[in-house]
Enzyme design. Structure first.
Site, PDB file in Angstrom:
ATOM      1  N   CYS A  58       5.355   1.746  -0.513  1.00 52.17           N
ATOM      2  CA  CYS A  58       4.701   3.137  -0.513  1.00 52.17           C
ATOM      3  C   CYS A  58       3.762   2.988   1.065  1.00 52.17           C
ATOM      4  O   CYS A  58       3.557   3.884   1.650  1.00 52.17           O
ATOM      5  CB  CYS A  58       3.569   3.132  -1.567  1.00 52.17           C
ATOM      6  SG  CYS A  58       4.550   3.430  -2.893  1.00 52.17           S
ATOM      7  N   GLU A 114       2.843   7.345  -4.841  1.00 53.92           N
ATOM      8  CA  GLU A 114       2.419   7.672  -3.712  1.00 53.92           C
ATOM      9  C   GLU A 114       3.814   8.484  -3.029  1.00 53.92           C
ATOM     10  O   GLU A 114       3.902   9.407  -2.417  1.00 53.92           O
ATOM     11  CB  GLU A 114       2.209   6.549  -2.952  1.00 53.92           C
ATOM     12  CG  GLU A 114       0.970   6.050  -3.196  1.00 53.92           C
ATOM     13  CD  GLU A 114       1.197   4.513  -3.943  1.00 53.92           C
ATOM     14  OE1 GLU A 114       1.938   4.778  -4.942  1.00 53.92           O
ATOM     15  OE2 GLU A 114       0.870   3.332  -3.728  1.00 53.92           O
TER      16      GLU A 114
HETATM   17 ZN   LIG Z   1       4.379   1.630  -4.229  1.00 52.99          ZN
END
Ligand SMILES: [Zn+2]
Length: 143
Positions: free
Chosen positions: A81, A50
């Site tokens: 993330c 990500e």
């Molecule tokens: Zn992550």
């Protein structure tokens, strides 16, 4: 999600856990950035799919603010993330498999939809969840 799965498969070559992500523009089809886990390949603890996809999308658009964009990822984002997704101001997060041990988008925590934050992306989970989970199961079984 098919594109994110293709990205995920690339992670295995570097010895990384197969997780892949893509950032889609507001039109829903233009891919602005893609990434797969490169922690092992790059020796970088923050090189999650990500984060890499967000960085590439920001580099491509020339702005950190990814308003209107959608991030699609094969596995539920972790806390790092999830934080990056909030910071990037994406409108939507779509993920495949849940991560009951470390997920921060509904499982263990729900950082992305925390009411105390003033930006909360929409979350859609379970897209091609079986395919996403199978990739991970096969990877860990082979180790
Ligand atoms: Zn992550």
């Amino acid at each position: 999600m098919r594109l994110a799965l293709d990205e995920a498969a690339l992670a295995v070559r570097g010895g990384d856990v197969p997780v892949g992500a893509v950032v889609l523009a507001a039109d829903g089809t233009t891919v602005l950035g893609a990434g797969h886990n490169e922690r092992e390949a790059g020796g970088d603890p923050t090189a999650h799919a990500e984060v890499l996809a967000l960085r590439r999308a920001a580099a491509r658009t020339g702005r950190w603010r990814l308003t209107g964009c959608t991030l699609v990822v094969t596995l539920e984002p972790c806390t790092m993330c999830a934080g990056a997704l909030v910071q990037s101001r994406v409108d939507r997060v779509v993920y495949g498999a849940r991560d009951d041990k470390a997920g921060a988008a509904g499982s263990l925590w729900d950082v992305v939809r925390d009411r105390r934050l003033n930006h909360r992306p929409e979350v859609i989970e379970g897209v091609l969840a079986t395919d996403c989970a199978r990739l991970l199961t096969e990877f860990f079984r082979s180790r």
